[in-house]
Design an enzyme around this catalytic site. Sequence first.
Site, PDB file in Angstrom:
ATOM      1  N   CYS A  56       0.861  -1.195   0.000  1.00  0.00           N
ATOM      2  CA  CYS A  56       0.000   0.000   0.000  1.00  0.00           C
ATOM      3  C   CYS A  56       0.891   1.237   0.000  1.00  0.00           C
ATOM      4  CB  CYS A  56      -0.958  -0.004   1.187  1.00  0.00           C
ATOM      5  SG  CYS A  56      -1.920  -1.519   1.347  1.00  0.00           S
ATOM      6  N   ALA A  57       1.748   1.338  -1.004  1.00  0.00           N
ATOM      7  CA  ALA A  57       2.867   2.269  -1.013  1.00  0.00           C
ATOM      8  C   ALA A  57       2.507   3.717  -1.310  1.00  0.00           C
ATOM      9  CB  ALA A  57       3.910   1.809  -2.027  1.00  0.00           C
ATOM     10  N   ALA A  58       1.473   3.959  -2.114  1.00  0.00           N
ATOM     11  CA  ALA A  58       1.175   5.333  -2.535  1.00  0.00           C
ATOM     12  C   ALA A  58       0.775   6.191  -1.322  1.00  0.00           C
ATOM     13  CB  ALA A  58       0.034   5.313  -3.555  1.00  0.00           C
ATOM     14  N   PRO A  59       1.146   7.472  -1.340  1.00  0.00           N
ATOM     15  CA  PRO A  59       1.747   8.242  -2.440  1.00  0.00           C
ATOM     16  C   PRO A  59       3.258   8.121  -2.553  1.00  0.00           C
ATOM     17  CG  PRO A  59       1.285   9.703  -0.617  1.00  0.00           C
ATOM     18  CD  PRO A  59       0.754   8.354  -0.212  1.00  0.00           C
ATOM     19  N   GLY A  60       3.923   7.358  -1.644  1.00  0.00           N
ATOM     20  CA  GLY A  60       5.294   6.991  -1.932  1.00  0.00           C
ATOM     21  C   GLY A  60       6.393   7.507  -1.038  1.00  0.00           C
ATOM     22  N   GLY A  61       6.074   8.297  -0.016  1.00  0.00           N
ATOM     23  CA  GLY A  61       7.137   8.819   0.836  1.00  0.00           C
ATOM     24  C   GLY A  61       7.983   7.726   1.471  1.00  0.00           C
ATOM     25  N   LYS A  62       7.344   6.650   1.914  1.00  0.00           N
ATOM     26  CA  LYS A  62       8.073   5.566   2.562  1.00  0.00           C
ATOM     27  C   LYS A  62       8.914   4.786   1.559  1.00  0.00           C
ATOM     28  CE  LYS A  62       4.466   5.335   6.063  1.00  0.00           C
ATOM     29  NZ  LYS A  62       3.676   6.425   5.441  1.00  0.00           N
ATOM     30  N   CYS A  97      -2.254   5.748  10.017  1.00  0.00           N
ATOM     31  CA  CYS A  97      -2.347   7.154  10.428  1.00  0.00           C
ATOM     32  C   CYS A  97      -3.731   7.389  11.030  1.00  0.00           C
ATOM     33  CB  CYS A  97      -2.063   8.104   9.276  1.00  0.00           C
ATOM     34  SG  CYS A  97      -3.108   7.861   7.816  1.00  0.00           S
ATOM     35  N   ASP A 100       1.807   0.115   5.595  1.00  0.00           N
ATOM     36  CA  ASP A 100       1.140   1.348   6.026  1.00  0.00           C
ATOM     37  C   ASP A 100      -0.282   1.220   5.509  1.00  0.00           C
ATOM     38  OD1 ASP A 100       0.373   3.847   6.786  1.00  0.00           O
ATOM     39  OD2 ASP A 100       1.621   4.917   5.349  1.00  0.00           O
TER      40      ASP A 100
END
Length: 409
Positions: free
Chosen positions: A232-238, A348, A295
């Site tokens: 669940c990577a988007a939007p990609g900061g991690k 979050c 996440d």
Amino acid sequence: MDIPGLPARRAALNLLDAVLRRGETMEQAASGALSRVRGDADRGLAKAIASEALRWRVDLDALIDSATRQRLPEDAKPRAVLEIMLAQALRLETPPHAAIATGLPLLTGGPRRLAHGVFSTLMKQGATLPPVPTLPDKVRERWGQRADAIAAGVALPPPLDLSLRDPAATTEWTERLGGISLAPGHVRLPRGTPVEALDGFREGAWWVQDLAATLPARLLGPGEGRRVLDLCAAPGGKTLQLAAAGWEVTALDISKRRMERLADNLERTGLYARVVIADALNWVPEAPFDAVLLDAPCTATGTCRRHPDVLHRIGERQIEEMTQLQARLLARACDWLSAGGSLVYAVCSLERAEGEEQARKVPLAPNPIRADELPLGLSPENGSLRTDPGQLGEQGGLDGFFIARWSHS
């Protein structure tokens, strides 16, 4: 005749209606509500008015009720118009005459006279808002003892946090940008800073990411060429963090549009990750991973500083829907770890059902989070971490997260 500023107020009213009546996020509602508003400044004003009306809605309604003989229904249009008029006068320093001139045209007939009378009465009385917004009753019940501290953190929108591609350059970038740093690889700037005009944007030296959102990836440590799945990577900061830390990253998400944004940031920063657009509930990896960062999709109530709509549109139904999805994703993530691998789970969200209660069900060995892994001022509790907007208040706060970590034996 067109009234200057009226389209922005009409858009703010439409945003409130979308959130409160249809349960949409402000982001979902923005394209339609702002379609007739010209100019970035007026679009920004419309969103600011709606955000402040939602942030302080309980207190604004208390003022409105104090000045009416008969209580207006919750969904009455005059109530919503008064909310945006008062939000401007009491939070955005709009002169009362300007709030009246751009608010009353949204109503006709008796409702217009009612709104004018209530607003004028409150202004003559010197109406003020409390220092800290009052949370809705159901929100206070869910957040329990933490509610007062969280409310204090909700009072203002958040500052701008940047994650650096090279944490070793933290001092250099803090000085160049004129900010403060609360952790290696982090720089904080005042809110309202125009991102694309900042030094280092075009060269990809950093990306925008709330401090709390950086913590899950930090807890996996240096990659040293090992394989990690950012689920669940988007939007990609991690994903960017993990790639910068030396991990071989597979970034998976179901949203093609949001993954395009991730691809753009990978290109801008010069970092690499394998990007996969797929449903995590159906996708199967070719081989296990040394680490998985989940996440998970959640109610996002931890982002209430920047998205105060969550205070009014999230309830037990949405929480239950999210917990069911999270449990399914956690089960799959556990199956994709190699022996000795690490799993970090994060949401979050400020809801225990999405955090602590989910963590208790994970069939792996806990790998407790340590205080020395966290920015100064944050502490783990029972091996996991709970952040909320009331923490680090003197430095500008942070989003609300729950984070836990396990190892595969």
